[in-house]
Design a protein around this motif. Structure first.
Motif, PDB file in Angstrom:
ATOM      1  N   ILE A 186      78.041   9.836   0.967  1.00  0.00           N
ATOM      2  CA  ILE A 186      77.255   9.625  -0.248  1.00  0.00           C
ATOM      3  C   ILE A 186      76.672   8.221  -0.256  1.00  0.00           C
ATOM      4  O   ILE A 186      75.522   8.007  -0.673  1.00  0.00           O
ATOM      5  CB  ILE A 186      78.113   9.884  -1.499  1.00  0.00           C
ATOM      6  CG1 ILE A 186      78.550  11.348  -1.537  1.00  0.00           C
ATOM      7  CG2 ILE A 186      77.340   9.541  -2.773  1.00  0.00           C
ATOM      8  CD1 ILE A 186      79.496  11.688  -2.671  1.00  0.00           C
ATOM      9  N   LEU A 187      77.471   7.254   0.213  1.00  0.00           N
ATOM     10  CA  LEU A 187      76.988   5.883   0.336  1.00  0.00           C
ATOM     11  C   LEU A 187      75.751   5.826   1.229  1.00  0.00           C
ATOM     12  O   LEU A 187      74.711   5.267   0.849  1.00  0.00           O
ATOM     13  CB  LEU A 187      78.099   4.998   0.910  1.00  0.00           C
ATOM     14  CG  LEU A 187      77.698   3.631   1.475  1.00  0.00           C
ATOM     15  CD1 LEU A 187      77.173   2.727   0.367  1.00  0.00           C
ATOM     16  CD2 LEU A 187      78.881   2.980   2.183  1.00  0.00           C
ATOM     17  N   MET A 188      75.856   6.429   2.411  1.00  0.00           N
ATOM     18  CA  MET A 188      74.727   6.386   3.342  1.00  0.00           C
ATOM     19  C   MET A 188      73.542   7.191   2.831  1.00  0.00           C
ATOM     20  O   MET A 188      72.382   6.804   3.011  1.00  0.00           O
ATOM     21  CB  MET A 188      75.178   6.887   4.713  1.00  0.00           C
ATOM     22  CG  MET A 188      76.149   5.936   5.411  1.00  0.00           C
ATOM     23  SD  MET A 188      76.602   6.448   7.086  1.00  0.00           S
ATOM     24  CE  MET A 188      77.671   7.844   6.742  1.00  0.00           C
ATOM     25  N   GLY A 189      73.830   8.310   2.149  1.00  0.00           N
ATOM     26  CA  GLY A 189      72.752   9.105   1.585  1.00  0.00           C
ATOM     27  C   GLY A 189      71.990   8.347   0.516  1.00  0.00           C
ATOM     28  O   GLY A 189      70.753   8.359   0.484  1.00  0.00           O
ATOM     29  N   ALA A 190      72.720   7.664  -0.375  1.00  0.00           N
ATOM     30  CA  ALA A 190      72.072   6.893  -1.439  1.00  0.00           C
ATOM     31  C   ALA A 190      71.276   5.721  -0.865  1.00  0.00           C
ATOM     32  O   ALA A 190      70.170   5.423  -1.319  1.00  0.00           O
ATOM     33  CB  ALA A 190      73.112   6.389  -2.434  1.00  0.00           C
ATOM     34  N   MET A 191      71.839   5.067   0.148  1.00  0.00           N
ATOM     35  CA  MET A 191      71.140   3.935   0.753  1.00  0.00           C
ATOM     36  C   MET A 191      69.878   4.397   1.477  1.00  0.00           C
ATOM     37  O   MET A 191      68.798   3.820   1.309  1.00  0.00           O
ATOM     38  CB  MET A 191      72.070   3.204   1.722  1.00  0.00           C
ATOM     39  CG  MET A 191      73.205   2.443   1.061  1.00  0.00           C
ATOM     40  SD  MET A 191      74.260   1.590   2.240  1.00  0.00           S
ATOM     41  CE  MET A 191      73.108   0.391   2.913  1.00  0.00           C
ATOM     42  N   ALA A 192      70.018   5.455   2.293  1.00  0.00           N
ATOM     43  CA  ALA A 192      68.859   5.964   3.032  1.00  0.00           C
ATOM     44  C   ALA A 192      67.793   6.481   2.078  1.00  0.00           C
ATOM     45  O   ALA A 192      66.596   6.242   2.264  1.00  0.00           O
ATOM     46  CB  ALA A 192      69.298   7.072   3.993  1.00  0.00           C
ATOM     47  N   GLY A 193      68.223   7.184   1.031  1.00  0.00           N
ATOM     48  CA  GLY A 193      67.274   7.697   0.059  1.00  0.00           C
ATOM     49  C   GLY A 193      66.529   6.587  -0.654  1.00  0.00           C
ATOM     50  O   GLY A 193      65.318   6.686  -0.897  1.00  0.00           O
ATOM     51  N   GLY A 194      67.242   5.499  -0.981  1.00  0.00           N
ATOM     52  CA  GLY A 194      66.607   4.363  -1.635  1.00  0.00           C
ATOM     53  C   GLY A 194      65.582   3.688  -0.741  1.00  0.00           C
ATOM     54  O   GLY A 194      64.496   3.298  -1.196  1.00  0.00           O
ATOM     55  N   LEU A 195      65.920   3.568   0.530  1.00  0.00           N
ATOM     56  CA  LEU A 195      64.978   2.963   1.476  1.00  0.00           C
ATOM     57  C   LEU A 195      63.727   3.817   1.638  1.00  0.00           C
ATOM     58  O   LEU A 195      62.604   3.305   1.677  1.00  0.00           O
ATOM     59  CB  LEU A 195      65.668   2.749   2.830  1.00  0.00           C
ATOM     60  CG  LEU A 195      66.760   1.676   2.877  1.00  0.00           C
ATOM     61  CD1 LEU A 195      67.478   1.704   4.223  1.00  0.00           C
ATOM     62  CD2 LEU A 195      66.157   0.297   2.621  1.00  0.00           C
ATOM     63  N   LEU A 196      63.930   5.126   1.740  1.00  0.00           N
ATOM     64  CA  LEU A 196      62.779   6.028   1.870  1.00  0.00           C
ATOM     65  C   LEU A 196      61.915   6.003   0.610  1.00  0.00           C
ATOM     66  O   LEU A 196      60.683   6.038   0.688  1.00  0.00           O
ATOM     67  CB  LEU A 196      63.272   7.457   2.136  1.00  0.00           C
ATOM     68  CG  LEU A 196      63.849   7.727   3.528  1.00  0.00           C
ATOM     69  CD1 LEU A 196      64.514   9.096   3.577  1.00  0.00           C
ATOM     70  CD2 LEU A 196      62.763   7.627   4.595  1.00  0.00           C
ATOM     71  N   LEU A 197      62.581   5.908  -0.547  1.00  0.00           N
ATOM     72  CA  LEU A 197      61.841   5.877  -1.803  1.00  0.00           C
ATOM     73  C   LEU A 197      60.998   4.610  -1.918  1.00  0.00           C
ATOM     74  O   LEU A 197      59.815   4.669  -2.275  1.00  0.00           O
ATOM     75  CB  LEU A 197      62.820   5.967  -2.971  1.00  0.00           C
ATOM     76  CG  LEU A 197      62.234   5.825  -4.379  1.00  0.00           C
ATOM     77  CD1 LEU A 197      61.243   6.937  -4.663  1.00  0.00           C
ATOM     78  CD2 LEU A 197      63.345   5.815  -5.418  1.00  0.00           C
ATOM     79  N   ASP A 198      61.607   3.458  -1.613  1.00  0.00           N
ATOM     80  CA  ASP A 198      60.896   2.185  -1.765  1.00  0.00           C
ATOM     81  C   ASP A 198      59.824   1.976  -0.698  1.00  0.00           C
ATOM     82  O   ASP A 198      58.787   1.369  -0.955  1.00  0.00           O
ATOM     83  CB  ASP A 198      61.889   1.018  -1.739  1.00  0.00           C
ATOM     84  CG  ASP A 198      62.666   0.892  -3.051  1.00  0.00           C
ATOM     85  OD1 ASP A 198      62.250   1.509  -4.046  1.00  0.00           O
ATOM     86  OD2 ASP A 198      63.690   0.182  -3.071  1.00  0.00           O
ATOM     87  N   SER A 199      60.091   2.463   0.523  1.00  0.00           N
ATOM     88  CA  SER A 199      59.139   2.213   1.610  1.00  0.00           C
ATOM     89  C   SER A 199      58.105   3.326   1.757  1.00  0.00           C
ATOM     90  O   SER A 199      56.987   3.079   2.228  1.00  0.00           O
ATOM     91  CB  SER A 199      59.885   2.050   2.935  1.00  0.00           C
ATOM     92  OG  SER A 199      60.627   3.218   3.255  1.00  0.00           O
ATOM     93  N   LEU A 200      58.452   4.557   1.367  1.00  0.00           N
ATOM     94  CA  LEU A 200      57.512   5.681   1.473  1.00  0.00           C
ATOM     95  C   LEU A 200      57.312   6.302   0.093  1.00  0.00           C
ATOM     96  O   LEU A 200      56.674   5.707  -0.748  1.00  0.00           O
ATOM     97  CB  LEU A 200      58.036   6.698   2.495  1.00  0.00           C
ATOM     98  CG  LEU A 200      58.151   6.190   3.946  1.00  0.00           C
ATOM     99  CD1 LEU A 200      58.841   7.213   4.830  1.00  0.00           C
ATOM    100  CD2 LEU A 200      56.772   5.843   4.492  1.00  0.00           C
ATOM    101  N   THR A 201      57.858   7.483  -0.100  1.00  0.00           N
ATOM    102  CA  THR A 201      57.731   8.173  -1.391  1.00  0.00           C
ATOM    103  C   THR A 201      59.026   8.913  -1.695  1.00  0.00           C
ATOM    104  O   THR A 201      59.888   9.089  -0.817  1.00  0.00           O
ATOM    105  CB  THR A 201      56.580   9.201  -1.376  1.00  0.00           C
ATOM    106  OG1 THR A 201      56.902  10.232  -0.415  1.00  0.00           O
ATOM    107  CG2 THR A 201      55.258   8.543  -0.997  1.00  0.00           C
ATOM    108  N   VAL A 202      59.154   9.389  -2.925  1.00  0.00           N
ATOM    109  CA  VAL A 202      60.326  10.174  -3.278  1.00  0.00           C
ATOM    110  C   VAL A 202      60.334  11.501  -2.518  1.00  0.00           C
ATOM    111  O   VAL A 202      61.397  12.084  -2.257  1.00  0.00           O
ATOM    112  CB  VAL A 202      60.384  10.396  -4.809  1.00  0.00           C
ATOM    113  CG1 VAL A 202      59.301  11.371  -5.263  1.00  0.00           C
ATOM    114  CG2 VAL A 202      61.755  10.892  -5.241  1.00  0.00           C
ATOM    115  N   ALA A 203      59.163  11.993  -2.117  1.00  0.00           N
ATOM    116  CA  ALA A 203      59.104  13.215  -1.308  1.00  0.00           C
ATOM    117  C   ALA A 203      59.779  12.998   0.047  1.00  0.00           C
ATOM    118  O   ALA A 203      60.435  13.899   0.577  1.00  0.00           O
ATOM    119  CB  ALA A 203      57.658  13.653  -1.114  1.00  0.00           C
TER     120      ALA A 203
END
Length: 397
Positions: free
Chosen positions: A351-368
């Motif tokens: 969950i830690l890695m999922g939240a971190m990876a998701g945050g990076l993808l959101l900030d650098s790309l898009t929520v999609a």
């Protein structure tokens, strides 16, 4: 093991039920405290002058400390009575809410979330092993479902209520409101939990020995992929619904309520039908949850479609916990506390890695992109689980 050490509990089934219900409330409050930032992510980011992705790391930091606590708790607790340990972790949950609610800046928020992470790791590491001692072996799946009913309650009501009340009173008031509830649960623990003397002393050697069992290691990795997929998506659900589905706060609260109420159905079904060999069930939750996330990517601009996918996702999410913990209780019953520590550490890390990876993808790309990453992890989990038979303890001739 359970019958030999808890005969006094067997003779008091009412006390056992009260203890399981007390554990269920503790789970509900843990989930509410842990994932409240999901429903309040946007206003928290604005109030703390941080980005949405950065604020999402409030979940990551609690997971980081939860991983460490889950690995250390059963060994550090030594011969301490497990009732005392559970009371201590609940008291720590109470303490952790104060700096979160009063946080003047992002750093203080992280301190409170770190304290909460210790509580999460310690409580979850012992939870399944304690349930196995409170009820007869045949009732473990039902007792787990009852305990995870607390998960469903929190998912059903904490997020939508938090989102709604946060819009009226502010996000800090939501965290202050949790404090008297946790205090009440602390008192219930003191009264309802029976004495739970420590059994065999746990150490890291037992954990390493367990990791040498191929079926258990394979199961741990599959569980990590499953939870990693789920929380890469779930942590950033609010930004998706705001940006893609274009919902307001009221509609957001309704959708979160739909997701959570579906969790009751998932918990009920798991408690009723999960028994015996769980091999065929292990891949079902992540398969459906990954499909729902893909459906949101394709049709998420429709509120109705989003509601349908979130309902199915919520049901599978709560069922997943019961299924995997039942798998653990059936395939590592001889070292239940060590297995619990490893399972919790693996899940928290994912969950830690999922939240971190998701945050990076959101900030650098898009929520999609964040949701696409979740789908990819789900696919890997399904492939690894296969039919599930390679994740079962070999039957000795």
């Amino acid at each position: 093991m359970a019958a030999a050490t808890t005969s006094d509990i067997r003779s008091e089934p009412v006390a056992a039920r009260g203890a399981v219900l007390s554990m269920a409330l503790c789970v509900a409050l843990l989930i509410a405290s842990e994932f409240m930032p999901v429903s309040l992510l946007t206003p928290m980011a604005q109030g703390l002058h941080a980005s949405t992705g950065q604020t999402g790391q409030a979940i990551s930091i609690s997971r980081l400390f939860a991983v460490t606590a889950s690995m250390l708790m059963t060994t550090a607790a030594g011969k301490l009575n497990r009732k005392s340990v559970l009371i201590a972790t609940t008291a720590l949950m109470l303490l952790s809410l104060v700096p979160v609610a009063a946080a003047p800046n992002f750093a203080v928020l992280m301190i409170g979330r770190a304290l909460l992470g210790i509580c999460i790791g310690g409580s979850w590491a012992l939870a399944t092993a304690v349930i196995m001692r409170l009820v007869p072996e045949g009732d473990v799946p039902r007792a787990l479902a009852l305990m995870y009913g607390g998960h469903a309650i929190a998912t059903a009501f904490a997020a939508p209520i938090g989102s709604y009340l946060g819009g009226i009173f502010g996000w800090r008031a939501v965290f202050w409101a949790l404090i008297p509830l946790v205090a009440g649960n602390l008192l219930w623990h003191m009264v309802a939990l029976p004495s739970l003397p420590a059994g065999q002393r746990q150490n890291f050697r037992m954990m390493f020995a367990l990791l040498k069992r191929p079926y258990f290691l394979r199961g741990l990795v599959a569980a990590m992929l499953s939870w990693g997929s789920a929380f890469t998506m779930f942590t950033y659900l609010r930004p998706f619904l705001e940006q893609v589905t274009k919902v307001d706060v009221t509609t957001l609260s309704i959708l979160l309520l739909v997701l959570g109420c579906a969790g009751f159905a998932g918990t009920w079904a798991a408690g009723r039908y999960v028994s015996g060999n769980v091999a065929a069930l292990l891949r079902v939750p992540v398969l459906f949850m990954g499909g729902c996330t893909l459906g949101l990517l394709l049709l998420g601009n429709s509120v109705i479609a989003a509601g349908v996918f979130l309902a199915l996702w919520g049901a599978m999410n709560t069922a997943m916990s019961v299924i995997w913990m039942t798998w653990m209780s059936q395939n590592a019953a001889d070292v239940s506390e060590a297995a619990g520590s490893l399972m919790v550490a693996a899940i928290q890390a994912s969950i830690l890695m999922g939240a971190m990876a998701g945050g990076l993808l959101l900030d650098s790309l898009t929520v999609a992109a964040t949701f696409a990453g979740s789908v990819a992890l789900a696919g890997l989990a399904v492939a690894l689980i296969g039919t599930g038979h390679r994740l079962l303890k070999p039957v000795l001739p």
